[in-house]
Design an enzyme around this catalytic site. Structure first.
Site, mmCIF file in Angstrom:
data_model
loop_
_atom_site.group_PDB
_atom_site.id
_atom_site.type_symbol
_atom_site.label_atom_id
_atom_site.label_comp_id
_atom_site.label_asym_id
_atom_site.label_seq_id
_atom_site.Cartn_x
_atom_site.Cartn_y
_atom_site.Cartn_z
ATOM 1 N N TYR A 54 0.827 -1.216 0.000
ATOM 2 C CA TYR A 54 0.000 0.000 0.000
ATOM 3 C C TYR A 54 0.859 1.263 0.000
ATOM 4 C CZ TYR A 54 -3.955 -3.067 0.424
ATOM 5 O OH TYR A 54 -4.893 -4.039 0.150
ATOM 6 N N ASN A 92 -12.633 1.977 -5.753
ATOM 7 C CA ASN A 92 -11.229 2.392 -5.796
ATOM 8 C C ASN A 92 -10.818 3.038 -4.487
ATOM 9 O OD1 ASN A 92 -11.390 1.528 -8.381
ATOM 10 N ND2 ASN A 92 -11.554 3.568 -9.289
ATOM 11 N N ILE A 93 -9.577 2.809 -4.109
ATOM 12 C CA ILE A 93 -9.062 3.426 -2.886
ATOM 13 C C ILE A 93 -8.236 4.672 -3.216
ATOM 14 C CG2 ILE A 93 -9.198 1.294 -1.541
ATOM 15 C CD1 ILE A 93 -6.187 0.905 -1.955
ATOM 16 N N HIS A 109 -14.576 0.389 -0.575
ATOM 17 C CA HIS A 109 -13.414 -0.446 -0.226
ATOM 18 C C HIS A 109 -12.340 0.332 0.533
ATOM 19 C CE1 HIS A 109 -14.370 -3.665 -3.546
ATOM 20 N NE2 HIS A 109 -15.195 -3.709 -2.526
ATOM 21 N N CYS A 117 -7.079 3.213 13.155
ATOM 22 C CA CYS A 117 -6.671 2.623 14.435
ATOM 23 C C CYS A 117 -7.390 1.284 14.583
ATOM 24 C CB CYS A 117 -7.051 3.558 15.584
ATOM 25 S SG CYS A 117 -6.888 2.755 17.194
ATOM 26 N N THR A 177 -15.261 -1.679 -14.221
ATOM 27 C CA THR A 177 -15.155 -2.728 -13.190
ATOM 28 C C THR A 177 -15.411 -4.094 -13.826
ATOM 29 O OG1 THR A 177 -16.008 -3.578 -11.081
ATOM 30 C CG2 THR A 177 -17.547 -2.252 -12.405
ATOM 31 N N ALA A 220 -13.106 4.728 -20.654
ATOM 32 C CA ALA A 220 -13.939 5.577 -19.795
ATOM 33 C C ALA A 220 -13.713 7.055 -20.111
ATOM 34 C CB ALA A 220 -13.618 5.285 -18.331
#
Ligand code: OAD
Length: 244
Positions: A54, A92-93, A109, A117, A177, A220
């Site tokens: 990440y 999407n993140i 997501h 935390c 997607t 897109a």
């Protein structure tokens, strides 16, 4: 004229911004095992490996080379000018929708720009990469922040709001997607059940394409701006928008 629109986006909408999708050729899941980097078990086994995965995506997002593309911008324009209600639900993140100006947006997501935390579930804007020293300020002792990402086996976020919007919408659009991950892949069924219009925008027919009434095949960034103009002009969406 439509009254309520739900747009579902996936990794394909950010592909033209330079972010890799998951399942296309050269996608992220070709290089990484889902169970290693996208499950609570993988994180429990090797937090550093998950953090590296990440962190590198977070660094790319903040590198200055990744910008919202024409599709993100068009959806923000739709939100600003559409007289009815619009909800963008993204798998999407990344933060490209909000950087383009979208506000009625749900990250089902999670978000790459936040850490969470593990004890209080409070989220914090990420100011430095994930690691043993990037901790919360809500607990004593401070807890190591985990990625604010929904992993396989965890509950997606905002499902009540999403279901409410799907039950009330008269147009559902899925953009970029593959339709392989539930519950998002099943949203089209809910809208079909209510007999409302469903449209897929994709480079190619996705896994659940037969569930959609209309297919707009192409990038897109080419199709979504045209689609938005059709909606804003008060017309009904048809197939004549597909890129040549
Ligand atoms: P996928 O990688 O599964 O699918 C991307 C889709 O975008 C494919 O169907 C492509 O054909 C399409 N596509 C690629 N470039 C495009 C473009 N320029 N214009 C239009 N379409 C394009 O990504 P998702 O469906 O978003 O979850 O994946 C769903 C979830 O699986 C992700 O949120 C992630 C992943 O595992 C978690 O990590 C929990």
């Amino acid at each position: 004229m439509y009254q309520h629109i739900v747009v579902l986006t996936g990794a394909g909408i950010s592909a033209e911004s330079g972010l890799r999708t998951f399942r296309d050729q050269d996608g992220l899941w070709e290089e990484h095992h889902i169970e290693d980097v996208a499950t609570p078990e993988g994180y429990a086994k090797d937090a550093e490996l998950v953090e590296r995965f990440y962190n590198s995506r977070w660094q790319q997002l903040n590198s200055g080379s990744v910008e919202p593309n024409a599709a993100h911008v068009a959806l923000a324009k739709l939100e600003a000018e559409f007289p009815g209600q619009l909800l963008v639900v993204t798998q999407n993140i990344d933060n490209l929708h909000e950087r383009a100006g979208s506000k009625r947006l749900l990250h089902m997501h999670g978000e790459l720009t936040k850490g969470r935390c593990p004890r209080s579930q409070q989220t914090f804007t990420l100011r430095e990469p994930y690691g043993p020293n990037n901790c919360c300020t809500c607990c004593i002792p401070a807890q190591r922040l985990r990625p604010h990402v929904v992993w396989f086996g965890e509950m997606p976020l905002g499902m009540d709001k999403i279901h409410q919007a799907l039950d009330n919408c008269d147009l559902f659009i899925a953009i970029g997607t593959s339709g392989t991950v539930y519950p998002a892949a099943g949203f089209v069924d809910i809208v079909n059940h209510h007999g409302k219009q469903t449209v897929e925008v994709n480079l190619m027919p996705a896994d659940r394409h037969s569930q959609f009434q209309y297919h707009l095949t192409g990038k897109a960034g080419d199709i979504v701006p045209k689609l938005v103009e059709v909606i804003l002009s008060g017309n009904v969406v048809g197939t004549d928008l597909a890129a040549s």
